[in-house]
Structures are given as C-alpha cells and as structure tokens.
Design an enzyme around this catalytic site. Structure first.
Site, PDB file in Angstrom:
ATOM      1  CG  HIS A 105      -0.241   3.504  -0.814  1.00 21.16           C
ATOM      2  ND1 HIS A 105      -1.398   2.960  -1.199  1.00 21.16           N
ATOM      3  CD2 HIS A 105      -0.450   4.770  -0.300  1.00 21.16           C
ATOM      4  CE1 HIS A 105      -2.508   3.851  -0.381  1.00 21.16           C
ATOM      5  NE2 HIS A 105      -1.899   4.459   0.293  1.00 21.16           N
ATOM      6  CG  ASP A 107      -1.134   6.886   3.685  1.00 20.60           C
ATOM      7  OD1 ASP A 107      -1.481   6.745   2.629  1.00 20.60           O
ATOM      8  OD2 ASP A 107      -2.021   6.802   4.759  1.00 20.60           O
ATOM      9  CG  HIS A 259      -2.895   1.777   3.329  1.00 19.87           C
ATOM     10  ND1 HIS A 259      -1.648   2.587   3.636  1.00 19.87           N
ATOM     11  CD2 HIS A 259      -3.516   2.647   2.736  1.00 19.87           C
ATOM     12  CE1 HIS A 259      -1.816   3.696   3.600  1.00 19.87           C
ATOM     13  NE2 HIS A 259      -2.820   3.716   2.916  1.00 19.87           N
ATOM     14  NE  ARG A 274      -4.891  10.006   4.111  1.00 19.94           N
ATOM     15  CZ  ARG A 274      -4.010   9.760   3.117  1.00 19.94           C
ATOM     16  NH1 ARG A 274      -4.108   8.605   2.369  1.00 19.94           N
ATOM     17  NH2 ARG A 274      -3.158  10.612   2.849  1.00 19.94           N
TER      18      ARG A 274
HETATM   19  C1  SIN Z   1      -5.523   5.518   1.453  1.00 16.69           C
HETATM   20  O1  SIN Z   1      -5.543   5.991   2.518  1.00 16.69           O
HETATM   21  O2  SIN Z   1      -4.942   5.187   0.859  1.00 16.69           O
HETATM   22  C2  SIN Z   1      -6.821   5.000   1.177  1.00 16.69           C
HETATM   23  C3  SIN Z   1      -7.373   3.683   1.964  1.00 16.69           C
HETATM   24  C4  SIN Z   1      -8.786   3.558   1.503  1.00 16.69           C
HETATM   25  O3  SIN Z   1      -9.547   4.171   1.072  1.00 16.69           O
HETATM   26  O4  SIN Z   1      -9.200   2.411   1.973  1.00 16.69           O
END
Ligand code: SIN
Length: 283
Positions: A105, A107, A259, A274
């Site tokens: 996806h 974000d 990612h 995050r």
């Molecule tokens: C995410 O931000 O989608 C999660 C990425 C991760 O935990 O590696």
C-alpha cells in the site's frame, strides 16, 4: 564543513544518511542534501537515532507539516501525530496496531489528500523478520509496456480502507471504529498514474491494500487490469528490503513508493512509532 554522507542502499531505492542526529536542528545546506537524497531514492534511512516522541515529531516536521491519523485509538497517549505500531500488550490490551501494513500500500491513499511521507522509528526490533519492503513506483511505471501505459492514461481508481475485513481476520485485536471514523473512511478516487509534484516524474498509484476498482470499467475488466498493474508494481526488481536495526528512523515518499511490512515471530517484540507528513491531492 558538514560530515554528512549519503550512501545508496540498492540500485532501485533507498539511501542511508550518515552523520546526522535527528535531535539537532539541521542546517539548511545539509537539509538540501538530505532532501535531494530522499527525492532521488524515495526512502532514506537514519541509523542509531535516539528520538523521544517530541524529537521524532520535530525531526519529521523538518520535511513538512505533520498530519494526524484517522485511527486515533492507536496514537501514542496524549499525542496527535505519533501512531504506535506494536505487538506489545499492557494489561492484556494492545498498545498499538500489531498488524499494520501487512499488504502492499501507499499510506492513507484512501483519503482525498494522502500524506506525502511517513517516518517510521524502530524502538524494539525482532531478531529476524518484521522487515519493510519498499517498491519503487517510478520504476514500475517505466517497466510497463507502452500499450499498457497508453491504456491506463487518464484512468482513475477508487481506494478504500477495509478496516472491517482486517478486524474480521482470525486473531485480530483491532479496536472498533467510532461512527465518525467510519464516515471518514468513505474512500477516495485518485489517478492510476500520478505525477510527483516535486520531481515531475510519473509513478503508478494502485495497491492491493487499498485500491478496490478502476472507475468506469466493468468489475471483471477492472480486476484483471489491476492484477496486471500490481504485477509490475510489486515485481522483485523494483523492491528494496529494509532490514531494521533498533533505533533506525526511515523516511519514505508515499508519492512514488508502496511498502509492505513482513511477518515475524510474535514471541519477540516489534515496537515502532510512525509520523506522517501532509501531502497534496494526487494528480
Ligand atoms: C506501515 O506503515 O504500513 C507499517 C510498516 C511496517 O510496520 O513495517
């Protein structure tokens, strides 16, 4: 004279920035180099950072104004901008999203104005697994045959965050959404190919995680076109795998990357913070 070094991490994406402490204000000349490395390589890694939540937020905010997240249940208590991704539990209750991003996806593409960037900071990392894969969507677009590029020019796709589906998965500890949150998750429509507002380059902008249909096509045609595009979008040659070390801070560009978080042995802890940096409407 600055001791900053920029070291490429793979041929397709990723660079490490060496010699920068996210706690210390970044001089404009250094910031210009870091920013260029980020635009060029789509994801940059700062190793061995010691960032309090305040420091993580102000380091991220050097790149642009921060944006909150619809899942307020998983914000770090008392904070507006720091989302907790974690499998830790306190008194049996999850302190963060345990299963975030276990699919390709970009974000928050289910909002009209998705975030430009995300900065993920790894506080506790399992000994193996829990890597993050990054797929370069400029490269994916470049790799499309010309006939496919012509076919998708001008097409738009619908992006939806199907929280209920994730919540219904066996073992999911996802907390329920409020009515307000459900309204906020109505979805968004974006171009299938977006133009990066800073580089001017074209990138594919569809994902298995959030893109549910291409507008104006019959369901079968939309499904098979999406499948074909996702094949290019997630091909091994466009992927950089980030293997985390504790205290890595990783900043990625949601406008040219997808990612995917990989799984790990849940008897180990993976605990991350995050932040997201506001973007502009994709075009
Ligand atoms: C995410 O931000 O989608 C999660 C990425 C991760 O935990 O590696």
């Amino acid at each position: 004279m600055s001791r900053l070094e920029i070291k490429p991490l793979s041929a397709v994406a990723g660079a490490e920035v060496i010699g920068l402490d996210g706690n210390v204000p970044i001089a404009d000349a250094d910031f210009a180099r870091v920013h260029k490395a980020w635009l060029d390589s789509c994801v940059i890694v700062f190793r061995d950072q010691r960032l309090s939540p305040d420091a993580h937020e102000s380091f991220s905010a050097r790149f642009g104004p921060l944006k909150g997240h619809v899942l307020k249940q998983y914000l770090l208590p008392g904070r507006q901008f720091t989302l907790v991704l974690s499998n830790k539990k306190v008194n049996g209750e999850a302190v963060g999203l345990e299963d975030a991003g276990r699919y390709w996806h970009s974000d928050v593409s289910y909002e009209d104005v998705p975030p430009m960037a995300s900065m993920l900071y790894g506080l506790e990392i399992p000994p193996t697994g829990g890597d993050t894969l990054f797929a370069n969507q400029y490269a994916a677009y470049t790799n499309l045959p010309q006939a496919l590029r012509d076919r998708i020019a001008g097409l738009k796709a619908r992006h939806v965050f199907n929280y209920g589906k994730i919540q219904a998965e066996p073992g999911s500890a996802r907390k329920p959404l409020t009515e307000e949150q459900q309204k906020q998750l109505a979805g968004a429509v974006h171009p299938v190919v977006r133009t990066h507002p800073e580089s001017g380059r074209k990138a594919l902008y569809v994902s298995p995680g959030f893109t549910v249909a291409i507008e104006g096509l019959a369901a079968d045609e939309s499904k098979s076109l999406l499948q074909e595009l996702i094949g290019y979008a997630t091909a091994p040659e466009v992927i950089y795998r980030h293997v985390w070390k504790p205290f890595d801070a990783v900043l990625w560009d949601n406008r040219c990357l997808m990612h995917h978080a990989t799984t790990y042995d849940p008897t180990y802890t993976r605990h991350m913070h995050r932040t997201t940096i506001a973007g502009t409407r994709p075009f």
